[in-house]
Enzyme design. Structure first.
Site, PDB file in Angstrom:
ATOM      1  N   HIS A  20       0.835  -1.192   0.000  1.00  0.00           N
ATOM      2  CA  HIS A  20       0.000   0.000   0.000  1.00  0.00           C
ATOM      3  C   HIS A  20       0.877   1.251   0.000  1.00  0.00           C
ATOM      4  O   HIS A  20       1.797   1.360   0.787  1.00  0.00           O
ATOM      5  CB  HIS A  20      -0.904  -0.024   1.229  1.00  0.00           C
ATOM      6  CG  HIS A  20      -1.915   1.061   1.240  1.00  0.00           C
ATOM      7  ND1 HIS A  20      -2.209   1.776   2.371  1.00  0.00           N
ATOM      8  CD2 HIS A  20      -2.698   1.569   0.267  1.00  0.00           C
ATOM      9  CE1 HIS A  20      -3.132   2.674   2.099  1.00  0.00           C
ATOM     10  NE2 HIS A  20      -3.443   2.568   0.820  1.00  0.00           N
ATOM     11  N   ASP A  28       7.071   5.595 -21.355  1.00  0.00           N
ATOM     12  CA  ASP A  28       7.257   5.475 -22.797  1.00  0.00           C
ATOM     13  C   ASP A  28       8.707   5.119 -23.123  1.00  0.00           C
ATOM     14  O   ASP A  28       9.574   5.092 -22.241  1.00  0.00           O
ATOM     15  CB  ASP A  28       6.811   6.757 -23.509  1.00  0.00           C
ATOM     16  CG  ASP A  28       7.571   7.996 -23.073  1.00  0.00           C
ATOM     17  OD1 ASP A  28       8.798   7.930 -22.854  1.00  0.00           O
ATOM     18  OD2 ASP A  28       6.942   9.067 -22.967  1.00  0.00           O
ATOM     19  N   TYR A 120       5.071  12.279 -23.846  1.00  0.00           N
ATOM     20  CA  TYR A 120       4.677  12.371 -22.437  1.00  0.00           C
ATOM     21  C   TYR A 120       3.797  11.205 -21.978  1.00  0.00           C
ATOM     22  O   TYR A 120       3.001  11.346 -21.063  1.00  0.00           O
ATOM     23  CB  TYR A 120       3.987  13.701 -22.152  1.00  0.00           C
ATOM     24  CG  TYR A 120       4.868  14.886 -22.476  1.00  0.00           C
ATOM     25  CD1 TYR A 120       5.888  15.264 -21.613  1.00  0.00           C
ATOM     26  CD2 TYR A 120       4.705  15.598 -23.655  1.00  0.00           C
ATOM     27  CE1 TYR A 120       6.718  16.333 -21.916  1.00  0.00           C
ATOM     28  CE2 TYR A 120       5.527  16.673 -23.969  1.00  0.00           C
ATOM     29  CZ  TYR A 120       6.533  17.037 -23.090  1.00  0.00           C
ATOM     30  OH  TYR A 120       7.357  18.098 -23.397  1.00  0.00           O
ATOM     31  N   ALA A 121       3.959  10.066 -22.591  1.00  0.00           N
ATOM     32  CA  ALA A 121       3.110   8.906 -22.302  1.00  0.00           C
ATOM     33  C   ALA A 121       3.700   8.081 -21.155  1.00  0.00           C
ATOM     34  O   ALA A 121       4.264   7.003 -21.355  1.00  0.00           O
ATOM     35  CB  ALA A 121       2.935   8.057 -23.544  1.00  0.00           C
TER      36      ALA A 121
END
Length: 131
Positions: A20, A28, A120-121
């Site tokens: 957690h 990318d 920006y992936a």
């Protein structure tokens, strides 16, 4: 042999190690990888696998509390951003300038590098709790 889900042993192990509030990066092909990071590189050919394919598989196996993305993804890769939102469902989304995204990503427990060529992936996933 597993029946389905993620078959890659390195990814299965990484997901099992996440607790957690641990963070996972899915990035990318051009993302600058830290030299000391735990990286699982899935690049095969341009676009295979795509970022969305990897996020979809991870989202089916991991409880996701929240995600963070570079704010620039909305302008430079808007379709990919909308698809990403659909995949992760109703979670908190933090949009950060790219330089802040990279700085905060240094604490990630692991990085999965895709062959995504969209600008920006990248996404930082905050692991949730199953109970």
């Amino acid at each position: 042999m597993k029946r389905g889900g993620i078959l890659n042993p390195a990814i299965c192990s990484l997901l099992a190690e996440l607790g957690h509030t641990d963070e996972l990066l899915i990035v990318d092909a051009a993302y600058p990888l830290p030299s000391d990071a735990h990286v699982i590189d899935l690049t095969l050919t341009p676009g295979i696998p795509r970022l969305l394919d990897v996020v979809r598989a991870v989202a089916e196996e991991l409880v996701i509390d929240a995600i963070a993305v570079p704010a620039e993804i909305k302008e430079h890769s808007p379709r990919l951003f909308q698809e990403l939102l659909k995949l992760v469902g109703d979670v908190d989304i933090d949009e950060l300038p790219y330089h802040e995204f990279k700085e905060q990503a240094l604490d990630a427990k692991g990085i999965i590098r895709t062959a995504e060529f969209s600008p920006y992936a990248s996404v930082r996933i905050l692991a949730g709790s199953a109970y």
